[in-house]
Design a protein around this motif. Sequence first.
Motif, PDB file in Angstrom:
ATOM      1  N   CYS A  63       0.893 -22.513 -16.620  1.00  0.00           N
ATOM      2  CA  CYS A  63      -0.063 -23.535 -15.943  1.00  0.00           C
ATOM      3  C   CYS A  63      -0.783 -24.383 -17.105  1.00  0.00           C
ATOM      4  CB  CYS A  63      -0.843 -22.901 -14.925  1.00  0.00           C
ATOM      5  SG  CYS A  63      -0.150 -22.266 -13.600  1.00  0.00           S
ATOM      6  N   ASP A  64      -0.843 -23.918 -18.078  1.00  0.00           N
ATOM      7  CA  ASP A  64      -2.016 -24.492 -19.052  1.00  0.00           C
ATOM      8  C   ASP A  64      -0.962 -24.830 -20.388  1.00  0.00           C
ATOM      9  OD1 ASP A  64      -4.814 -24.295 -18.069  1.00  0.00           O
ATOM     10  OD2 ASP A  64      -3.858 -22.129 -17.533  1.00  0.00           O
ATOM     11  N   ASP A  65       0.194 -24.859 -20.414  1.00  0.00           N
ATOM     12  CA  ASP A  65       1.007 -25.167 -21.395  1.00  0.00           C
ATOM     13  C   ASP A  65       0.731 -24.525 -22.771  1.00  0.00           C
ATOM     14  OD1 ASP A  65       3.071 -26.796 -22.533  1.00  0.00           O
ATOM     15  OD2 ASP A  65       1.510 -28.543 -23.163  1.00  0.00           O
ATOM     16  N   VAL A  66       0.486 -23.341 -22.632  1.00  0.00           N
ATOM     17  CA  VAL A  66       0.356 -22.551 -23.901  1.00  0.00           C
ATOM     18  C   VAL A  66       1.610 -22.228 -24.393  1.00  0.00           C
ATOM     19  CG1 VAL A  66      -0.562 -20.307 -24.775  1.00  0.00           C
ATOM     20  CG2 VAL A  66      -1.777 -21.299 -22.909  1.00  0.00           C
ATOM     21  N   ALA A  79     -10.454 -25.146 -20.241  1.00  0.00           N
ATOM     22  CA  ALA A  79     -10.197 -25.473 -18.734  1.00  0.00           C
ATOM     23  C   ALA A  79     -11.077 -25.072 -17.820  1.00  0.00           C
ATOM     24  CB  ALA A  79      -8.847 -24.458 -18.497  1.00  0.00           C
ATOM     25  N   PRO A  80     -12.396 -25.034 -17.956  1.00  0.00           N
ATOM     26  CA  PRO A  80     -13.577 -24.752 -17.019  1.00  0.00           C
ATOM     27  C   PRO A  80     -13.365 -25.654 -15.748  1.00  0.00           C
ATOM     28  CG  PRO A  80     -14.495 -24.434 -19.149  1.00  0.00           C
ATOM     29  CD  PRO A  80     -13.225 -25.135 -19.383  1.00  0.00           C
ATOM     30  N   GLY A  81     -13.258 -27.087 -16.220  1.00  0.00           N
ATOM     31  CA  GLY A  81     -13.182 -28.156 -15.199  1.00  0.00           C
ATOM     32  C   GLY A  81     -12.128 -28.342 -14.189  1.00  0.00           C
ATOM     33  N   ARG A  82     -11.266 -27.365 -14.262  1.00  0.00           N
ATOM     34  CA  ARG A  82      -9.936 -27.296 -13.412  1.00  0.00           C
ATOM     35  C   ARG A  82     -10.606 -26.843 -12.137  1.00  0.00           C
ATOM     36  NH1 ARG A  82      -5.548 -25.763 -17.344  1.00  0.00           N
ATOM     37  NH2 ARG A  82      -5.051 -27.818 -18.138  1.00  0.00           N
ATOM     38  N   PRO A  83      -9.760 -27.354 -11.036  1.00  0.00           N
ATOM     39  CA  PRO A  83     -10.223 -27.106  -9.836  1.00  0.00           C
ATOM     40  C   PRO A  83      -9.589 -25.625  -9.406  1.00  0.00           C
ATOM     41  CG  PRO A  83      -8.603 -28.457  -9.502  1.00  0.00           C
ATOM     42  CD  PRO A  83      -8.929 -28.595 -11.112  1.00  0.00           C
ATOM     43  N   VAL A 135      -6.995 -18.860 -27.113  1.00  0.00           N
ATOM     44  CA  VAL A 135      -6.793 -19.939 -25.791  1.00  0.00           C
ATOM     45  C   VAL A 135      -6.750 -19.053 -24.679  1.00  0.00           C
ATOM     46  CG1 VAL A 135      -4.869 -21.009 -24.822  1.00  0.00           C
ATOM     47  CG2 VAL A 135      -5.077 -20.982 -27.241  1.00  0.00           C
ATOM     48  N   LEU A 136      -6.309 -18.011 -24.509  1.00  0.00           N
ATOM     49  CA  LEU A 136      -6.720 -17.251 -23.468  1.00  0.00           C
ATOM     50  C   LEU A 136      -7.967 -17.168 -22.836  1.00  0.00           C
ATOM     51  CD1 LEU A 136      -5.191 -15.594 -20.939  1.00  0.00           C
ATOM     52  CD2 LEU A 136      -5.254 -13.722 -22.319  1.00  0.00           C
ATOM     53  N   ALA A 137      -9.065 -16.809 -23.851  1.00  0.00           N
ATOM     54  CA  ALA A 137     -10.434 -16.899 -23.703  1.00  0.00           C
ATOM     55  C   ALA A 137     -10.912 -18.172 -22.981  1.00  0.00           C
ATOM     56  CB  ALA A 137     -11.244 -16.353 -24.807  1.00  0.00           C
ATOM     57  N   ARG A 138     -10.445 -19.104 -23.627  1.00  0.00           N
ATOM     58  CA  ARG A 138     -10.889 -20.776 -23.266  1.00  0.00           C
ATOM     59  C   ARG A 138     -10.287 -21.129 -21.748  1.00  0.00           C
ATOM     60  NH1 ARG A 138      -9.388 -22.863 -28.520  1.00  0.00           N
ATOM     61  NH2 ARG A 138      -7.894 -24.012 -27.671  1.00  0.00           N
ATOM     62  N   VAL A 139      -8.955 -20.574 -21.616  1.00  0.00           N
ATOM     63  CA  VAL A 139      -8.534 -21.173 -20.132  1.00  0.00           C
ATOM     64  C   VAL A 139      -9.168 -20.106 -19.082  1.00  0.00           C
ATOM     65  CG1 VAL A 139      -6.219 -20.379 -18.669  1.00  0.00           C
ATOM     66  CG2 VAL A 139      -6.133 -21.594 -21.137  1.00  0.00           C
ATOM     67  N   LEU A 140      -9.569 -18.929 -19.601  1.00  0.00           N
ATOM     68  CA  LEU A 140     -10.284 -18.063 -18.326  1.00  0.00           C
ATOM     69  C   LEU A 140     -11.829 -18.272 -18.415  1.00  0.00           C
ATOM     70  CD1 LEU A 140      -8.479 -14.679 -19.184  1.00  0.00           C
ATOM     71  CD2 LEU A 140      -8.145 -16.302 -17.331  1.00  0.00           C
ATOM     72  N   ALA A 141     -12.512 -19.090 -19.389  1.00  0.00           N
ATOM     73  CA  ALA A 141     -13.640 -19.418 -19.410  1.00  0.00           C
ATOM     74  C   ALA A 141     -14.551 -17.965 -19.859  1.00  0.00           C
ATOM     75  CB  ALA A 141     -14.203 -20.411 -18.249  1.00  0.00           C
ATOM     76  N   VAL A 142     -13.937 -17.337 -20.380  1.00  0.00           N
ATOM     77  CA  VAL A 142     -14.585 -16.060 -20.764  1.00  0.00           C
ATOM     78  C   VAL A 142     -14.734 -15.803 -22.141  1.00  0.00           C
ATOM     79  CG1 VAL A 142     -14.497 -13.381 -20.769  1.00  0.00           C
ATOM     80  CG2 VAL A 142     -13.808 -14.932 -18.700  1.00  0.00           C
TER      81      VAL A 142
END
Length: 152
Positions: A63-66, A79-83, A135-142
């Motif tokens: 989903c996030d092209d990692v 990615a926090p702005g993703r719906p 990257v995972l921390a940013r995608v999860l916004a954690v």
Amino acid sequence: MRNGRRYGAHRRVIAMRPVLETRAPGDFSLWPVAEGDASRFTAPSGNLTSAEVGPALMLIARCDDVDPGPGVGDDRAAAPGRPARVLPARPVELTAVELRRLLDGVGRDLAGFLALAAGWVRLHLSDHAEPVIDVLARVLAVPANGGTQPTS
């Protein structure tokens, strides 16, 4: 009381969980993922088994092209702005306090998943572990440190 009936005797229980819809791996080749059900739902948390972490990370990567290559994480946007889809069975009214409690629970689930996934990544993708975890921390916004509130 309303119409002769007492309301409030049955307390409503509302739960909010992050959920991933996992799919069969198909041509995914970044790390080994066992063939599984064609589609099912997984709630990412610190309670997943090791066998469930790989497919969950596969879905996030798709989903996030990692890409766990040498430059992973260098120029990826957060990615926090993703719906997100919220699918209540019926409309729900919540106070701000109740909503904050539910969202904090989601944050704890995601922080637990990040901690679990970080261990999995260090074991299975040791050459690229830290960039993938970032990257995972940013995608999860954690935060990568496992806290439930993003650091500023």
